[in-house]
Scaffold this motif. Structure first.
Motif, PDB file in Angstrom:
ATOM      1  N   PHE A 288      49.831  72.333  47.451  1.00 48.62           N
ATOM      2  CA  PHE A 288      48.880  71.369  48.124  1.00 48.62           C
ATOM      3  C   PHE A 288      47.806  72.110  49.249  1.00 48.62           C
ATOM      4  O   PHE A 288      48.554  73.193  49.707  1.00 48.62           O
ATOM      5  N   ASP A 289      46.778  71.730  49.521  1.00 44.16           N
ATOM      6  CA  ASP A 289      45.817  72.382  50.668  1.00 44.16           C
ATOM      7  C   ASP A 289      45.414  73.980  50.074  1.00 44.16           C
ATOM      8  O   ASP A 289      45.645  74.890  50.792  1.00 44.16           O
ATOM      9  N   THR A 290      45.598  74.331  48.848  1.00 38.42           N
ATOM     10  CA  THR A 290      45.292  75.442  48.220  1.00 38.42           C
ATOM     11  C   THR A 290      44.253  75.438  47.289  1.00 38.42           C
ATOM     12  O   THR A 290      44.132  74.574  46.520  1.00 38.42           O
ATOM     13  N   GLU A 291      43.191  76.510  47.289  1.00 37.43           N
ATOM     14  CA  GLU A 291      42.249  76.495  46.434  1.00 37.43           C
ATOM     15  C   GLU A 291      42.652  76.410  44.886  1.00 37.43           C
ATOM     16  O   GLU A 291      43.645  77.060  44.839  1.00 37.43           O
ATOM     17  N   LEU A 292      41.871  75.753  44.077  1.00 41.84           N
ATOM     18  CA  LEU A 292      42.313  75.596  42.646  1.00 41.84           C
ATOM     19  C   LEU A 292      42.444  76.628  41.739  1.00 41.84           C
ATOM     20  O   LEU A 292      43.328  76.895  40.777  1.00 41.84           O
ATOM     21  N   ASN A 293      41.642  77.868  42.099  1.00 43.03           N
ATOM     22  CA  ASN A 293      41.544  79.005  41.548  1.00 43.03           C
ATOM     23  C   ASN A 293      42.972  79.897  41.784  1.00 43.03           C
ATOM     24  O   ASN A 293      43.040  80.641  41.359  1.00 43.03           O
ATOM     25  N   MET A 294      43.604  79.470  42.715  1.00 41.18           N
ATOM     26  CA  MET A 294      44.742  80.318  43.038  1.00 41.18           C
ATOM     27  C   MET A 294      45.754  79.535  42.688  1.00 41.18           C
ATOM     28  O   MET A 294      47.088  80.051  42.386  1.00 41.18           O
ATOM     29  N   LEU A 295      45.880  78.339  41.992  1.00 38.59           N
ATOM     30  CA  LEU A 295      47.011  77.625  41.284  1.00 38.59           C
ATOM     31  C   LEU A 295      47.283  77.909  39.852  1.00 38.59           C
ATOM     32  O   LEU A 295      48.548  77.700  39.465  1.00 38.59           O
ATOM     33  N   PHE A 296      46.198  78.046  39.064  1.00 33.05           N
ATOM     34  CA  PHE A 296      46.365  78.132  37.777  1.00 33.05           C
ATOM     35  C   PHE A 296      45.265  79.320  37.115  1.00 33.05           C
ATOM     36  O   PHE A 296      44.197  79.399  37.744  1.00 33.05           O
ATOM     37  N   ASP A 297      45.704  79.826  35.968  1.00 32.87           N
ATOM     38  CA  ASP A 297      44.550  80.615  35.178  1.00 32.87           C
ATOM     39  C   ASP A 297      44.177  79.744  34.119  1.00 32.87           C
ATOM     40  O   ASP A 297      45.150  79.247  33.119  1.00 32.87           O
ATOM     41  N   LEU A 307      49.358  68.764  38.477  1.00 30.39           N
ATOM     42  CA  LEU A 307      48.633  67.895  38.010  1.00 30.39           C
ATOM     43  C   LEU A 307      49.086  67.347  36.743  1.00 30.39           C
ATOM     44  O   LEU A 307      49.191  66.329  36.215  1.00 30.39           O
ATOM     45  N   LEU A 308      49.327  68.442  35.941  1.00 28.30           N
ATOM     46  CA  LEU A 308      50.278  68.185  34.606  1.00 28.30           C
ATOM     47  C   LEU A 308      51.393  67.407  34.726  1.00 28.30           C
ATOM     48  O   LEU A 308      51.544  66.338  33.890  1.00 28.30           O
ATOM     49  N   SER A 336      59.684  63.760  49.846  1.00 31.62           N
ATOM     50  CA  SER A 336      60.590  64.674  49.372  1.00 31.62           C
ATOM     51  C   SER A 336      59.972  65.266  47.977  1.00 31.62           C
ATOM     52  O   SER A 336      60.220  66.293  47.822  1.00 31.62           O
ATOM     53  N   LEU A 337      59.379  64.460  47.459  1.00 31.37           N
ATOM     54  CA  LEU A 337      58.469  64.954  46.160  1.00 31.37           C
ATOM     55  C   LEU A 337      57.672  65.990  46.473  1.00 31.37           C
ATOM     56  O   LEU A 337      57.367  67.023  45.583  1.00 31.37           O
ATOM     57  N   LYS A 338      56.708  65.832  47.499  1.00 30.14           N
ATOM     58  CA  LYS A 338      55.799  66.708  47.740  1.00 30.14           C
ATOM     59  C   LYS A 338      56.444  67.934  48.154  1.00 30.14           C
ATOM     60  O   LYS A 338      55.826  69.215  47.836  1.00 30.14           O
ATOM     61  N   MET A 339      57.497  68.022  48.951  1.00 35.47           N
ATOM     62  CA  MET A 339      58.046  69.299  49.145  1.00 35.47           C
ATOM     63  C   MET A 339      58.640  69.977  48.010  1.00 35.47           C
ATOM     64  O   MET A 339      58.530  71.266  47.996  1.00 35.47           O
ATOM     65  N   GLU A 340      59.270  69.446  47.155  1.00 34.82           N
ATOM     66  CA  GLU A 340      59.657  70.127  45.756  1.00 34.82           C
ATOM     67  C   GLU A 340      58.459  70.367  44.945  1.00 34.82           C
ATOM     68  O   GLU A 340      58.554  71.545  44.512  1.00 34.82           O
ATOM     69  N   LEU A 341      57.472  69.733  44.731  1.00 35.97           N
ATOM     70  CA  LEU A 341      56.195  70.147  44.107  1.00 35.97           C
ATOM     71  C   LEU A 341      55.636  71.363  44.738  1.00 35.97           C
ATOM     72  O   LEU A 341      54.829  72.134  44.117  1.00 35.97           O
ATOM     73  N   ASN A 342      55.660  71.339  45.915  1.00 39.68           N
ATOM     74  CA  ASN A 342      54.870  72.556  46.733  1.00 39.68           C
ATOM     75  C   ASN A 342      55.558  73.837  46.344  1.00 39.68           C
ATOM     76  O   ASN A 342      55.103  74.934  46.196  1.00 39.68           O
ATOM     77  N   LYS A 343      56.983  73.884  46.042  1.00 41.42           N
ATOM     78  CA  LYS A 343      57.794  75.002  45.797  1.00 41.42           C
ATOM     79  C   LYS A 343      57.480  75.434  44.378  1.00 41.42           C
ATOM     80  O   LYS A 343      57.013  76.642  44.131  1.00 41.42           O
ATOM     81  N   ASP A 344      57.668  74.427  43.446  1.00 42.24           N
ATOM     82  CA  ASP A 344      57.532  74.863  41.943  1.00 42.24           C
ATOM     83  C   ASP A 344      57.464  73.623  41.095  1.00 42.24           C
ATOM     84  O   ASP A 344      58.493  73.034  40.988  1.00 42.24           O
ATOM     85  N   PRO A 345      56.110  73.205  40.717  1.00 45.81           N
ATOM     86  CA  PRO A 345      56.243  72.048  40.112  1.00 45.81           C
ATOM     87  C   PRO A 345      57.060  71.985  38.677  1.00 45.81           C
ATOM     88  O   PRO A 345      57.413  71.156  38.108  1.00 45.81           O
ATOM     89  N   GLU A 346      57.081  73.223  38.244  1.00 46.66           N
ATOM     90  CA  GLU A 346      57.493  73.556  36.964  1.00 46.66           C
ATOM     91  C   GLU A 346      58.868  72.968  36.844  1.00 46.66           C
ATOM     92  O   GLU A 346      59.695  72.624  35.765  1.00 46.66           O
TER      93      GLU A 346
END
Length: 361
Positions: A288-297, A307-308, A336-346
């Motif tokens: 969250f609060d991170t530019e999209l180009n830094m989240l995935f290739d 998002l996936l 709680s879900l946001k904290m876990e997704l923040n760490k590693d969505p996978e």
């Protein structure tokens, strides 16, 4: 020389004495403000931080000479604006209203209540308050908000906190996590930026880059999806959208009026420990609060992992759920879900029993 070759003196015209330049009269010093604490019967602009002044009790400072109005916390910086003994007609009207007016919130009409809701950012529900005047607003409690049609639990909390601050001055307050910078060497408050710079700071776009007047912080307007408190003053962040400003670097959360107060220099870990970013391991880029180009290739994934993951959850559990894109999930599960997704969505499992409510996704 005369005809005989002797030297003779030649009379000359007298040299006038040098004229002294007439000294320029000094510019008369502007008279100091004659400030007093007053109650505002309606929201007014603070001429220092360019934000609205409102609340319970005497929340504003007024110059009885020129009509300068500001928050009590901004009154130490009134000297940055010259005072005038000849106020404009509108300033004179403001002086008369604040010094001689006996109007209170109980005298507000329905339109006054709805105008205030616009100021504090809860105008999403202004149409629900079409029968609420000042007296009824003062008597409202959280159960009454449900009767007015505010079904979202988090929104009811935010609206009720705002009403409590206005009518009773009793909104929830927490201990600030930061302190103001020390005073200047001469003992006076540190100079703030001019009003024009302050107003640009409060624009809807926020600060687009690092600005020296906020000590290295990189603030942007931010919408908080759950209740949040200001790290500078400890008070609740009013409203439902763009309640305040968040520093992209240190995650500091502040009211707009607190941003131009004396903040310490920006550094990681300065903001509230309640922020979900503070629990991240070192080196982990938050989702969250991170530019999209830094989240995935784009060469490896069609979209960011978060998002996936949310699309998979909706496809698996939400296609038959009523109000899937309208009903909000539980605040506790969402956080709680946001904290876990923040760490590693996978690593987040859709079948985890900690977030069984599909509306959390």
């Amino acid at each position: 020389r005369d005809r005989g070759g002797s030297l003779v003196s030649t009379p000359t015209s007298p040299v006038p004495p040098p004229t002294m330049a007439r000294p320029t009269p000094p510019k008369p010093a502007a008279p100091p403000h004659d400030m007093c604490n007053v109650h505002v019967s309606r929201p007014m602009w603070c001429r220092h931080c360019a934000n609205h002044v409102w609340g319970h009790g005497k929340t504003a400072a007024l110059c009885k000479r020129c009509g300068f109005v500001c928050h009590l916390s901004c009154s130490d910086y009134a000297f940055l604006v010259d005072c005038s003994h000849s106020p404009s007609p509108s300033a004179r009207q403001t002086i008369d209203e604040l010094l001689g007016g006996d109007a209170t919130i109980l005298d507000w009409s329905v339109k006054d209540v709805q105008a205030w809701m616009v100021v504090v950012g809860i105008d999403l529900y202004a149409s629900h308050f079409d029968t609420v005047d000042g007296k009824r607003l003062d008597a409202l409690r959280e159960n009454d908000l449900l009767g007015l049609g505010i079904e979202n639990e988090g929104h009811r909390l935010m609206v009720m906190e705002t009403i409590n601050e206005l009518c009773r001055g009793s909104s929830t307050q927490r201990q600030p996590s930061i302190r103001a910078r020390a005073a200047a060497p001469d003992g006076k408050p540190r100079a703030h930026p001019p009003l024009q710079q302050s107003m640009s700071l409060m624009s809807n776009r926020g600060i687009e880059g690092i600005n020296p007047m906020v000590n290295g912080h990189c603030f942007r307007n931010h919408t908080y999806m759950s209740p949040c408190w200001c790290d500078r003053c400890g008070k609740f962040m009013w409203g439902l959208v763009k309640q305040g400003m968040k520093c992209k670097r240190c995650q500091l959360n502040c009211h707009r009026m607190c941003v131009i107060d004396d903040l310490p220099d920006c550094k990681p870990g300065l903001g509230s420990k309640r922020d979900t970013h503070s629990a991240l391991p070192p080196g982990v880029v938050p989702s969250f609060d991170t530019e999209l180009n830094m989240l995935f290739d784009v060469k490896e994934k069609p979209a960011p992992g978060i998002l996936l993951k949310c699309i998979d959850a909706v496809d698996k559990k939400g296609l038959q759920a009523q109000g899937i894109y309208r009903v909000a999930g539980s605040l506790g599960e969402v956080k709680s879900l946001k904290m876990e997704l923040n760490k590693d969505p996978e690593k987040v499992s859709i079948d985890d029993q900690r977030w069984t409510d599909i509306n959390c996704w």
